[in-house]
Enzyme design. Structure first.
Site, short mmCIF file in Angstrom:
data_model
loop_
_atom_site.label_atom_id
_atom_site.label_comp_id
_atom_site.label_asym_id
_atom_site.label_seq_id
_atom_site.Cartn_x
_atom_site.Cartn_y
_atom_site.Cartn_z
CB CYS A 1 1.19 -2.18 4.76
SG CYS A 1 1.14 -3.14 6.28
CG HIS B 1 11.74 -23.88 12.22
ND1 HIS B 1 11.95 -23.79 13.58
CD2 HIS B 1 12.88 -24.43 11.71
CE1 HIS B 1 13.15 -24.26 13.88
NE2 HIS B 1 13.75 -24.64 12.75
CG HIS C 1 10.06 -27.84 11.13
ND1 HIS C 1 9.97 -27.27 12.38
CD2 HIS C 1 11.37 -28.09 10.92
CE1 HIS C 1 11.18 -27.16 12.90
NE2 HIS C 1 12.05 -27.66 12.04
CB THR D 1 3.10 -1.87 10.87
OG1 THR D 1 1.83 -2.37 10.41
CG2 THR D 1 2.92 -0.51 11.52
CG ASP E 1 -0.33 0.29 2.53
OD1 ASP E 1 0.91 0.34 2.59
OD2 ASP E 1 -1.07 0.50 3.51
C1 RB5 Z 1 -1.70 3.06 6.27
O1 RB5 Z 1 -1.71 4.32 6.84
C2 RB5 Z 1 -1.36 2.02 7.31
O2 RB5 Z 1 -2.44 1.85 8.18
C3 RB5 Z 1 -0.99 0.72 6.64
O3 RB5 Z 1 0.08 0.93 5.77
C4 RB5 Z 1 -0.54 -0.43 7.51
O4 RB5 Z 1 0.48 -0.03 8.39
C5 RB5 Z 1 -1.59 -1.20 8.17
O5 RB5 Z 1 -1.28 -2.21 8.84
#
Ligand code: RB5
Length: 146
Positions: free
Chosen positions: A68, A101, A136, A70, A9
């Site tokens: 994304c 694993h 595994h 995080t 994203d």
């Molecule tokens: C976008 O602002 C953010 O929410 C997305 O990139 C992501 O971190 C969601 O888990």
């Protein structure tokens, strides 16, 4: 050699572009599922599209990489697709273990949490590792059946 699917994203866009360029520079064929600019998009849509392609076409795709902000949102989304084992990684040991694993077929990374060179090291560790089977095997089978 099979292709690598990559997607992000807006929060992971710059990291995704960095990794795509690095992979292409090392001779890997990469299929980009978007996004194509830093403009806001819905991460579940991109994660579902990539994960469905990786799950449905193992003969075409080796692995997927999703970014994304995080790495969490794309991980949650990708893991809803049957046959996908997506691993959110923040260190190289986990990236290697995810393959050895867990037989992970997607690595997810955070563009707002992870530096580009560390991300590249993790992708290299992930791509270079092999599932170790043995003890595994039954655990991964149980994941697939659930
Ligand atoms: C976008 O602002 C953010 O929410 C997305 O990139 C992501 O971190 C969601 O888990």
């Amino acid at each position: 050699m099979k292709k690598i699917a990559i997607g992000s994203d807006h929060g992971g866009f710059l990291l995704k572009e960095f990794l795509r360029c690095r992979l292409e520079a090392t001779g890997r064929q990469v299929v980009d599922f978007g996004c194509s600019s830093p403009d806001p998009v819905e991460y579940p849509e991109i994660a579902f599209a990539l994960a469905k392609a990786v799950a449905a076409h193992p003969e075409e795709y080796d692995f997927g990489i999703l970014c994304c902000g995080t790495g969490i949102g794309v991980s949650i989304a990708a893991n809803k697709v049957k046959g996908i084992r997506a691993a959110l990684c923040a260190d190289c040991f986990s990236a290697r273990m995810a393959r050895e694993h867990n037989n992970a077929n997607i690595i997810t990374l955070g563009g707002r949490t992870t530096g580009t060179e560390l991300a590249w090291e993790m992708v290299t560790a992930f791509l270079g590792a092999k599932f170790q089977h043995g003890i595994h095997e039954s655990r991964v089978e149980a994941l697939t059946k659930a």
